[in-house]
Enzyme design. Structure first.
Site, PDB file in Angstrom:
ATOM      1  CE  LYS A 279      -5.836 -12.673   0.439  1.00 22.55           C
ATOM      2  NZ  LYS A 279      -4.496 -12.372  -0.092  1.00 22.55           N
ATOM      3  CD  GLU A 363       8.071  -3.804  -3.395  1.00 23.04           C
ATOM      4  OE1 GLU A 363       6.970  -4.173  -3.186  1.00 23.04           O
ATOM      5  OE2 GLU A 363       8.509  -3.708  -2.192  1.00 23.04           O
ATOM      6  NE  ARG A 391       7.854  -0.390   0.789  1.00 24.20           N
ATOM      7  CZ  ARG A 391       7.247  -1.571   1.629  1.00 24.20           C
ATOM      8  NH1 ARG A 391       6.743  -2.466   0.999  1.00 24.20           N
ATOM      9  NH2 ARG A 391       7.388  -1.265   2.815  1.00 24.20           N
TER      10      ARG A 391
END
Length: 615
Positions: A279, A363, A391
Site C-alpha cells: 500500500k 459491523e 449493515r
C-alpha cells in the site's frame, strides 16, 4: 510519455515489458500530482497500479465484468478507460466519482462503496452469464481487509461450490485502512512466507507445452503437482471452499501478473489468485504511513504535508471524551470495525488496550459482540460511520432492541459527508435507528454538546442509545446547552436538530430582517420525541417547517406531524425540508446543501413559500 498514449485496451497491449514499467511509474506520478489537488484515496491506488494494468491486459472491461471490492482503489482503472482528461474533476460535484459508477462508464461493472460484497456480486453476474449463454469473463478484486467481513465468506463459500468460471483476485497488502486483525490475517501471513513453489509454475507449463504429448502429461501430473504444493504451503482455506488457488505472486510485476491472470482465466472454474502488494507503493510518505494516506485532503506532493489544517473535529472530541469516561469507569469498552483512526479511537486504543476491540470490517458482528459485553455488565461504545452501521440493522433489532441492552452507538459521519458521495452519506440512520425498540438517539449540534451527551449516554441511559454527529468541526453554534430562539408573536415554527441548527440560525436571522418572525426549536433527542416546545410554539404560529439533513423515509418531520395529528393538534400549514430519497451525489458539503435546499438561502426560501402558500 506512455500514459497519454493509452486511449484503448489495444494501446495497452502493444506495450513492451519495459514500457509497462515506465507506464506504471507515470501512473504513480499522475496520481500523486492530481490527488494532491483534489484529495482522495491515494495509498490504496498506488498499491494496485501494476495489478490494474495486468487486469486490463487480460480482460476487456467493456465486455468482461471487473468488480472492485469497496472501489476506492479504482482510480487506475478509470485512467485506463478513457477518463484521464476528467481526472481533475475527481470527487467534485458533477465530476468523476471516487468509486466505480456504471452511469459514468460502461467499464464500471457495479457501484461499490462498502467492503466484502464483490464476490457475491461477481457470482450473480457469472450465473447470469451461464443462464443467458453469453461469453464474457467475471473477475472480482478483493482486498485482504475485506476478508475480515463475513459477507466475503458467504460469497466465497457459494462461489467455490458453484463451479462457475470466475476469478477472485485477493489483493493482499496486510491492511484495510489500518493493519488487519484476526485469524484470517494470520493465515494470509503464513501463505506470504511460502511462495517458492509458484515460481516454478510458468516454466513447468511452458515445458509441457513444448514437447509431444505435453498437454496429456500436464493433465497426468496435475495431481502430483497439487500434492507438491500442499506439502510446501498446506491446504488453503480457499481450496477448502472449492477454489483453485494460485499464488502468492508479486503484485508489482506486470508480466507475472499477466501470466497468472491468463492462467486463472483459462482454468474454467472458481479460481483465487493471491497477489502481494504494498500500500502506498512508489510514494515514500504513503509507503511509510499508508494509514495517513488512505483518504487524504489536498496536500503538498513534494513534502506530503497537508495543504491546510481542518480544525478540531467531532471525532477527536468523541475520542477524548471517551478516554475521560474510561478513566472514571473500568466497565467502559470501545469497539470499532477497522476504523480506529477515522473514529478518533487511537488514543483510547493506546491507553486502554485491554478494553479496546477492533473486529475488522464486520459491523454486524461488532453490534452482536457489544451486546454480549453489555449482557455481562460491561458498557460497550461502538464507534462507527453511519453508512456502515446500516449493515447491522438486524443485529440492532434482534440483539440490542429485544433485550434492551445498554450499548452506546457513536454514529460518526451522520448527514452529508461530501466527496465520497451516495455510498457514504449518513442520511438513513435517522429512519432505521428510530425503529429499534427502546433506542434513544441524541443529536449534538456542537462538540461541547457531544461531550455532554456522550456522558449522558454512558452514565444515565440504561438501554440502547445512539449519539449521532457529523464529519468535520463546529459551525457557528458552540454552546453545550441549547436555548430555543423564541419570539413574542412568531409567524412560523422552525424545528431542526444536530448541526443543521447552524444554517437554520442564519436563515431565521435573515427572515427577521425581512420582517418574518420565526421560532427556532432544536431537538436534542429525536428518539424518543419530546414535542412540548414544538407544541407551545405552534399554538402561537400555527405553521411548521421541519429542516433535517436526512432521507425523507422515516424522517423526524413525518413523525412530528403524525404525533401532532394523533393528539388532535396538527399545524395549520407545514412543510418538510429534507433530502427526499437520500441519494445525493458526491461534492463539497456546502454545495450539496445548496443544491438540496438545506443551506440558509434554501431554508429561508422554504419558509417564505410556506407562508405564501399555506392552506
Amino acid at each position: 510519455m506512455y500514459l497519454t498514449q493509452i486511449h484503448s485496451r489495444a494501446d495497452l497491449l502493444r506495450l513492451t515489458p519495459e514500457q509497462d514499467r515506465q507506464l506504471c511509474g507515470e501512473i504513480r506520478e499522475f496520481l500523486v500530482k492530481h490527488i494532491a489537488r483534489t484529495g482522495g484515496h491515494l495509498a490504496s491506488n498506488l498499491g494496485v497500479v501494476e495489478l490494474t494494468v495486468a487486469l486490463h491486459k487480460v480482460y476487456d472491461t467493456e465486455r468482461d465484468r471487473l468488480l472492485f471490492d469497496v472501489g476506492h482503489q479504482s482510480y487506475v482503472h478509470k485512467l485506463l478507460t478513457g477518463r484521464m482528461d476528467r481526472f481533475s474533476t475527481l470527487r467534485t460535484y458533477g465530476g468523476l466519482a471516487g468509486f466505480p459508477k456504471p452511469s459514468e462508464s460502461v467499464h464500471d461493472a457495479f457501484i461499490a462503496g462498502h467492503a466484502s460484497e464483490s464476490v457475491s456480486v461477481a457470482l450473480g453476474m457469472a450465473r447470469a452469464r451461464t443462464l443467458e449463454g453469453k461469453d464474457y469473463s467475471v473477475v472480482a478484486v478483493l482486498g485482504d481487509g475485506a476478508l475480515t467481513g463475513g459477507l466475503a465468506y458467504e460469497g466465497l463459500n457459494d462461489a467455490g461450490a458453484s463451479g462457475e468460471p470466475l476469478v477472485v483476485v485477493l489483493n493482499d497488502n496486510g491492511m484495510s485502512i489500518t493493519s488487519n486483525v484476526g485469524a484470517i490475517a494470520r493465515h494470509l501471513k503464513l501463505l506470504r512466507l511460502k511462495p517458492g513453489y509458484f515460481g516454478l509454475k510458468k516454466a513447468y507449463r511452458q515445458l509441457t507445452r513444448s514437447i509431444p504429448g505435453g498437454k496429456a502429461l500436464y493433465a497426468f501430473t496435475h495431481s502430483l503437482k497439487t500434492r507438491m504444493r500442499r506439502r510446501l504451503i498446506g491446504v488453503t482455506i480457499f481450496e477448502e471452499m472449492g477454489f483453485s488457488y494460485l499464488g502468492p505472486v508479486d503484485g508489482h510485476d506486470v508480466q507475472k501478473l499477466t501470466f497468472l491472470l491468463g492462467e486463472a482465466k483459462a482454468m474454467g472454474g472458481p479460481v483465487l489468485l493471491h497477489v502481494i502488494t504494498k500500500k502506498g507503493k512508489g510514494y515514500i510518505p504513503a509507503e511509510v504511513k499508508p494509514s495517513d494516506y488512505h483518504g487524504v485532503g489536498r496536500f503538498n506532493p513534494v513534502t506530503g504535508l497537508s495543504a491546510g489544517g481542518s480544525g478540531r473535529s467531532f471525532s477527536e472530541t468523541f475520542g477524548e471524551t471517551l478516554c475521560r469516561l474510561a478513566m472514571e469507569d473500568s466497565q467502559i469498552c470501545a469497539v470499532t470495525a477497522a476504523m480506529e483512526q477515522g473514529t478518533g479511537l487511537s488514543t483510547f486504543a493506546a491507553s486502554f488496550r485491554n478494553r479496546y476491540y477492533d473486529v475488522g470490517i464486520a459491523e454486524g458482528h461488532a453490534v452482536s459482540m457489544a451486546a454480549g459485553l453489555a449482557k455481562q455488565g460491561m458498557t460497550p461504545v461502538f464507534a462507527v460511520y453511519s453508512t456502515f452501521l446500516q449493515r447491522s440493522y438486524d443485529m440492532l433489532q434482534q440483539d440490542l432492541g429485544l433485550l434492551g441492552l445498554h450499548v452506546v452507538l457513536a454514529v460518526d459521519r451522520a448527514g452529508l459527508v461530501g466527496e465520497d458521495g451516495e455510498t457514504h452519506h449518513g442520511v438513513f440512520d435517522v429512519g432505521y435507528l428510530r425503529q429499534i425498540p427502546g433506542m434513544e438517539v441524541f443529536c449534538p449540534a456542537s462538540q461541547a454538546e457531544l461531550a455532554r451527551m456522550l456522558r449522558m449516554a454512558v452514565e444515565d441511559c440504561t438501554g440502547p442509545v445512539a449519539v449521532r454527529y457529523p464529519r468535520g468541526g463546529d459551525g457557528g453554534y458552540h454552546d453545550a446547552v441549547w436555548t430555543h430562539r423564541l419570539c413574542a408573536a412568531p409567524q412560523l415554527t422552525v424545528v431542526t436538530y444536530g448541526v443543521t441548527v447552524n444554517d437554520c440560525l442564519t436563515a431565521v436571522d435573515a427572515l427577521a430582517q425581512a420582517g418574518v418572525e420565526a421560532d427556532l426549536v432544536k431537538l436534542d433527542q429525536i428518539a424518543p420525541l419530546c414535542l412540548d416546545a414544538v407544541r407551545a410554539s405552534l399554538e402561537k404560529s400555527g405553521r411548521l417547517l421541519v429542516v433535517e439533513e436526512a432521507a425523507e423515509a422515516g424522517c423526524v418531520g413525518v413523525a412530528i406531524l403524525a404525533e401532532l395529528t394523533r393528539q388532535g393538534k396538527p399545524p395549520a400549514a407545514a412543510r418538510l425540508l429534507n433530502l427526499k430519497s437520500g441519494l445525493v451525489p458526491h461534492g463539497a458539503v456546502a454545495l450539496l446543501r445548496h443544491r438540496t435546499g438545506l443551506d440558509p438561502a434554501g431554508i429561508e426560501q422554504a419558509a417564505k413559500e410556506l407562508l405564501a402558500h399555506e392552506t
